[in-house]
Design a protein around this motif. Structure first.
Motif, PDB file in Angstrom:
ATOM      1  N   LYS A 307       0.782  -1.292  -0.169  1.00  0.00           N
ATOM      2  CA  LYS A 307       0.099   0.003  -0.001  1.00  0.00           C
ATOM      3  C   LYS A 307       0.562   1.240  -0.144  1.00  0.00           C
ATOM      4  CE  LYS A 307      -3.796   2.183   2.580  1.00  0.00           C
ATOM      5  NZ  LYS A 307      -4.669   1.911   3.903  1.00  0.00           N
ATOM      6  N   GLY A 308       1.785   1.128   0.731  1.00  0.00           N
ATOM      7  CA  GLY A 308       2.904   2.370   0.688  1.00  0.00           C
ATOM      8  C   GLY A 308       3.746   2.465  -0.417  1.00  0.00           C
ATOM      9  N   LEU A 309       3.930   1.497  -1.185  1.00  0.00           N
ATOM     10  CA  LEU A 309       4.566   1.648  -2.473  1.00  0.00           C
ATOM     11  C   LEU A 309       3.881   2.451  -3.635  1.00  0.00           C
ATOM     12  CD1 LEU A 309       6.362  -1.815  -2.629  1.00  0.00           C
ATOM     13  CD2 LEU A 309       7.479   0.464  -2.633  1.00  0.00           C
ATOM     14  N   LYS A 310       2.395   2.434  -3.228  1.00  0.00           N
ATOM     15  CA  LYS A 310       1.527   3.289  -4.343  1.00  0.00           C
ATOM     16  C   LYS A 310       1.714   4.616  -4.040  1.00  0.00           C
ATOM     17  CE  LYS A 310      -1.891  -0.516  -4.329  1.00  0.00           C
ATOM     18  NZ  LYS A 310      -3.375  -0.930  -4.027  1.00  0.00           N
ATOM     19  N   ASP A 314      -2.354   8.939   2.823  1.00  0.00           N
ATOM     20  CA  ASP A 314      -2.462   9.942   3.769  1.00  0.00           C
ATOM     21  C   ASP A 314      -1.503   9.803   5.112  1.00  0.00           C
ATOM     22  OD1 ASP A 314      -4.318  10.951   2.096  1.00  0.00           O
ATOM     23  OD2 ASP A 314      -6.281   9.960   3.093  1.00  0.00           O
ATOM     24  N   VAL A 315      -1.399  10.482   5.793  1.00  0.00           N
ATOM     25  CA  VAL A 315      -0.638  10.581   6.926  1.00  0.00           C
ATOM     26  C   VAL A 315      -1.289  10.740   8.216  1.00  0.00           C
ATOM     27  CG1 VAL A 315       1.463  11.362   5.765  1.00  0.00           C
ATOM     28  CG2 VAL A 315      -0.009  12.960   7.161  1.00  0.00           C
ATOM     29  N   GLU A 317      -2.132  11.756  12.521  1.00  0.00           N
ATOM     30  CA  GLU A 317      -1.864  13.326  13.078  1.00  0.00           C
ATOM     31  C   GLU A 317      -0.511  13.500  13.534  1.00  0.00           C
ATOM     32  OE1 GLU A 317      -3.231  11.386  17.536  1.00  0.00           O
ATOM     33  OE2 GLU A 317      -4.827  13.060  16.409  1.00  0.00           O
ATOM     34  N   ASP A 318       0.448  12.449  13.691  1.00  0.00           N
ATOM     35  CA  ASP A 318       1.726  12.414  13.900  1.00  0.00           C
ATOM     36  C   ASP A 318       2.541  12.844  12.599  1.00  0.00           C
ATOM     37  OD1 ASP A 318       1.144  12.602  16.671  1.00  0.00           O
ATOM     38  OD2 ASP A 318       1.253  10.501  16.611  1.00  0.00           O
ATOM     39  N   GLY A 319       1.782  12.605  11.582  1.00  0.00           N
ATOM     40  CA  GLY A 319       2.485  12.753  10.208  1.00  0.00           C
ATOM     41  C   GLY A 319       3.226  11.400   9.564  1.00  0.00           C
ATOM     42  N   TRP A 320       2.715  10.394  10.218  1.00  0.00           N
ATOM     43  CA  TRP A 320       3.291   8.939   9.526  1.00  0.00           C
ATOM     44  C   TRP A 320       2.465   8.471   8.569  1.00  0.00           C
ATOM     45  CZ3 TRP A 320       8.088   8.958  10.879  1.00  0.00           C
ATOM     46  CH2 TRP A 320       8.488   9.212  11.960  1.00  0.00           C
ATOM     47  N   LYS A 321       2.885   7.726   7.797  1.00  0.00           N
ATOM     48  CA  LYS A 321       2.083   6.897   6.883  1.00  0.00           C
ATOM     49  C   LYS A 321       1.885   5.697   7.526  1.00  0.00           C
ATOM     50  CE  LYS A 321       3.528   8.870   2.515  1.00  0.00           C
ATOM     51  NZ  LYS A 321       4.262   8.498   1.283  1.00  0.00           N
ATOM     52  N   GLU A 322       0.747   5.018   6.847  1.00  0.00           N
ATOM     53  CA  GLU A 322       0.510   3.678   7.854  1.00  0.00           C
ATOM     54  C   GLU A 322       1.382   2.703   7.763  1.00  0.00           C
ATOM     55  OE1 GLU A 322      -2.572  -0.266   7.338  1.00  0.00           O
ATOM     56  OE2 GLU A 322      -2.678   1.380   5.865  1.00  0.00           O
ATOM     57  N   TRP A 323       2.381   2.566   6.670  1.00  0.00           N
ATOM     58  CA  TRP A 323       3.370   1.582   6.909  1.00  0.00           C
ATOM     59  C   TRP A 323       4.552   1.947   7.918  1.00  0.00           C
ATOM     60  CZ3 TRP A 323       8.881   2.280   6.253  1.00  0.00           C
ATOM     61  CH2 TRP A 323       9.114   3.460   5.613  1.00  0.00           C
ATOM     62  N   GLU A 324       4.784   3.404   8.104  1.00  0.00           N
ATOM     63  CA  GLU A 324       5.778   3.851   8.987  1.00  0.00           C
ATOM     64  C   GLU A 324       5.222   3.568  10.300  1.00  0.00           C
ATOM     65  OE1 GLU A 324       7.749   7.594   6.828  1.00  0.00           O
ATOM     66  OE2 GLU A 324       5.783   7.807   7.381  1.00  0.00           O
ATOM     67  N   ARG A 325       4.004   3.900  10.635  1.00  0.00           N
ATOM     68  CA  ARG A 325       3.433   3.704  12.056  1.00  0.00           C
ATOM     69  C   ARG A 325       3.403   1.979  12.439  1.00  0.00           C
ATOM     70  NH1 ARG A 325       3.205   5.973  16.358  1.00  0.00           N
ATOM     71  NH2 ARG A 325       2.430   7.660  15.375  1.00  0.00           N
ATOM     72  N   GLU A 326       3.143   1.122  11.287  1.00  0.00           N
ATOM     73  CA  GLU A 326       3.128  -0.339  11.712  1.00  0.00           C
ATOM     74  C   GLU A 326       4.743  -0.621  11.738  1.00  0.00           C
ATOM     75  OE1 GLU A 326       1.116  -2.577  11.584  1.00  0.00           O
ATOM     76  OE2 GLU A 326      -0.860  -1.525  11.075  1.00  0.00           O
ATOM     77  N   VAL A 327       5.823   0.010  11.278  1.00  0.00           N
ATOM     78  CA  VAL A 327       7.066  -0.404  11.580  1.00  0.00           C
ATOM     79  C   VAL A 327       7.495   0.018  12.870  1.00  0.00           C
ATOM     80  CG1 VAL A 327       9.339   0.317  10.918  1.00  0.00           C
ATOM     81  CG2 VAL A 327       7.872  -0.497   9.253  1.00  0.00           C
ATOM     82  N   ILE A 328       7.092   1.467  13.198  1.00  0.00           N
ATOM     83  CA  ILE A 328       7.526   1.855  14.573  1.00  0.00           C
ATOM     84  C   ILE A 328       6.611   1.115  15.774  1.00  0.00           C
ATOM     85  CG2 ILE A 328       6.669   3.827  16.103  1.00  0.00           C
ATOM     86  CD1 ILE A 328       6.958   5.785  13.659  1.00  0.00           C
ATOM     87  N   ASP A 329       5.621   0.531  15.584  1.00  0.00           N
ATOM     88  CA  ASP A 329       5.030  -0.382  16.681  1.00  0.00           C
ATOM     89  C   ASP A 329       5.780  -1.536  16.884  1.00  0.00           C
ATOM     90  OD1 ASP A 329       3.016   1.531  16.678  1.00  0.00           O
ATOM     91  OD2 ASP A 329       1.580   0.425  15.765  1.00  0.00           O
ATOM     92  N   ARG A 330       6.645  -2.058  15.808  1.00  0.00           N
ATOM     93  CA  ARG A 330       7.128  -3.125  16.047  1.00  0.00           C
ATOM     94  C   ARG A 330       8.898  -3.229  16.028  1.00  0.00           C
ATOM     95  NH1 ARG A 330       2.516  -3.662  13.309  1.00  0.00           N
ATOM     96  NH2 ARG A 330       1.181  -5.552  13.737  1.00  0.00           N
ATOM     97  N   LEU A 331       9.035  -2.075  15.665  1.00  0.00           N
ATOM     98  CA  LEU A 331      10.705  -1.618  15.362  1.00  0.00           C
ATOM     99  C   LEU A 331      11.414  -1.944  16.732  1.00  0.00           C
ATOM    100  CD1 LEU A 331      12.671  -0.531  13.321  1.00  0.00           C
ATOM    101  CD2 LEU A 331      12.288   1.762  14.629  1.00  0.00           C
ATOM    102  N   GLU A 332      12.888  -2.504  16.315  1.00  0.00           N
ATOM    103  CA  GLU A 332      13.859  -2.917  17.437  1.00  0.00           C
ATOM    104  C   GLU A 332      15.074  -1.726  17.091  1.00  0.00           C
ATOM    105  OE1 GLU A 332      16.897  -6.082  18.267  1.00  0.00           O
ATOM    106  OE2 GLU A 332      14.954  -6.602  18.846  1.00  0.00           O
ATOM    107  N   ILE A 333      14.948  -0.641  18.015  1.00  0.00           N
ATOM    108  CA  ILE A 333      15.947   0.321  17.541  1.00  0.00           C
ATOM    109  C   ILE A 333      17.333   0.016  17.643  1.00  0.00           C
ATOM    110  CG2 ILE A 333      16.892   2.986  18.066  1.00  0.00           C
ATOM    111  CD1 ILE A 333      13.769   3.351  18.658  1.00  0.00           C
ATOM    112  N   VAL A 334      18.303   0.097  16.675  1.00  0.00           N
ATOM    113  CA  VAL A 334      19.910  -0.111  17.054  1.00  0.00           C
ATOM    114  C   VAL A 334      20.508   1.017  17.210  1.00  0.00           C
ATOM    115  CG1 VAL A 334      21.393  -1.272  16.171  1.00  0.00           C
ATOM    116  CG2 VAL A 334      19.156  -2.219  15.802  1.00  0.00           C
ATOM    117  N   ASP A 335      21.387   0.903  18.428  1.00  0.00           N
ATOM    118  CA  ASP A 335      22.150   2.017  18.560  1.00  0.00           C
ATOM    119  C   ASP A 335      21.694   3.651  18.473  1.00  0.00           C
ATOM    120  OD1 ASP A 335      25.622   2.727  17.319  1.00  0.00           O
ATOM    121  OD2 ASP A 335      24.666   2.647  19.405  1.00  0.00           O
ATOM    122  N   GLY A 336      20.394   3.726  18.739  1.00  0.00           N
ATOM    123  CA  GLY A 336      19.777   5.317  18.681  1.00  0.00           C
ATOM    124  C   GLY A 336      19.860   6.005  17.539  1.00  0.00           C
ATOM    125  N   LYS A 337      20.096   7.143  17.280  1.00  0.00           N
ATOM    126  CA  LYS A 337      20.426   8.029  16.210  1.00  0.00           C
ATOM    127  C   LYS A 337      21.651   7.410  15.286  1.00  0.00           C
ATOM    128  CE  LYS A 337      20.555  12.687  14.896  1.00  0.00           C
ATOM    129  NZ  LYS A 337      20.547  14.150  15.284  1.00  0.00           N
TER     130      LYS A 337
END
Length: 338
Positions: A307-310, A314-315, A317-337
């Motif tokens: 869906k994101g590749l299309k 829409d984004v 209220e925080d400015g994220w697309k659906e795929w970004e929000r899904e990744v954020i919810d499941r993301l394992e952050i490595v070494d911060g910034k």
């Protein structure tokens, strides 16, 4: 949910994708690269500015199609296979080697009576053998010899090299192997038959068939290593046109295990032949379909990224697309910034 704030962006990390059957793992990486390169989650302002206005490329164009964000996967899945594919972005790519030797879980369907060069339905039919004598009980009785710490010989049609040449080149060109293929120690933590389909299924043997010349080449290659093998067909003497039996295995294995080899060798152990027609990876280390243990991380369905590749989402209220929000919810952050 991991803490993702504007001050910490862009970030590096790991997340799991549920790969569908069909595309290659590299095509999945290419498509994801198109997304992460256009996301403030992973790309800094300078990189976002460089790519601004460029359309998403839906087919790889080699180096010209690559974006400036590092991305990789922690263990390839064949096109036939579906399931968990661990993705690393930025510094997350340095952690991907951890997933090569981790514990993995699979379910796979074996179709009896036929073996192929690739040990799965993507290959060509090499040999047929009787299957009507095989029962659920016979298969279950044979599972013990494939459980625990075992020595497993990789298939000759694999990319492993011997004296600098891939094994599949020896097989295709009929060049005698200079020595036997070295068995590998693997651990099969659990192996069970979870469904006996019998003949009630829609699977069929591959239509592609090895020629006598091709079979001779494989036999010559293996004979060079002292393996006395014959690829002569041994068809059923009756009801040859009947749908062959199939069954489903579930297993938990160590890294380096060839699931296709387990199916191939198990079929031999019950006096038949067999190959993989479905293969699903449900766990790769801590990334899983459904979290059941502490520390497990769920994966993002591929449909979300499609869906994101299309590029028409829409984004929120925080400015994220659906795929970004899904990744954020499941993301394992490595070494911060980064």
């Amino acid at each position: 949910m991991p803490k993702v704030s504007l001050s910490s962006l862009p970030i590096s990390g790991l997340f799991g994708v549920v790969k569908p059957s069909g595309p290659t793992s590299m095509s999945i990486i290419h498509d994801l690269q198109q997304l992460v390169a256009r996301s403030k989650l992973f790309a800094d302002e300078e990189k976002l500015e460089k790519i601004k206005g460029k359309k998403i490329q839906h087919k790889s164009r080699g180096k010209r199609g690559r974006e400036a964000i590092k991305i990789g996967q922690g263990g390839t899945l064949d096109p036939l296979a579906d399931g968990v594919l661990v993705i690393g972005v930025g510094k997350g790519t340095k952690k991907l080697s951890d997933f090569l030797n981790c514990t993995k879980e699979y379910s796979t369907t074996c179709l009896l009576g036929c073996e192929t060069d690739t040990y799965d339905s993507e290959g060509s039919r090499m040999r047929v053998a009787p299957w009507r004598h095989v029962t659920r009980e016979k298969v279950e009785a044979a599972l013990a010899q494939f459980t625990g710490e075992i020595m497993q010989t990789p298939p000759i049609f694999s990319a492993l090299k011997m004296d600098g040449m891939p094994l599949y080149d020896y097989a295709r060109k009929g060049i005698p192997l200079p020595r036997p293929i070295e068995p590998r120690k693997v651990v099969i933590h659990s192996l069970e038959l979870v469904e006996w389909k019998g003949t009630d299924h829609s699977f069929s043997w591959p239509t592609k068939i090895f020629s006598d010349e091709d079979k001779k080449a494989v036999e010559t290659a293996l004979h060079g290593a002292g393996e006395d093998i014959s690829l002569k067909d041994e068809p059923e003497t009756e009801a040859a046109d009947e749908t062959p039996a199939a069954f489903v295995l579930k297993m938990k294995v160590s890294g380096g295990t060839y699931v296709r080899s387990i199916v191939h060798d198990l079929a031999h152990a019950v006096g038949s032949a067999g190959h993989v027609v479905t293969l699903t990876r449900s766990r790769q280390g801590r990334f899983v379909f459904e979290p059941t243990e502490e520390g497990d991380r769920a994966c993002v369905p591929w449909e979300v990224f499609e869906k994101g590749l299309k590029d028409s989402e829409d984004v929120d209220e925080d400015g994220w697309k659906e795929w970004e929000r899904e990744v954020i919810d499941r993301l394992e952050i490595v070494d911060g910034k980064k």
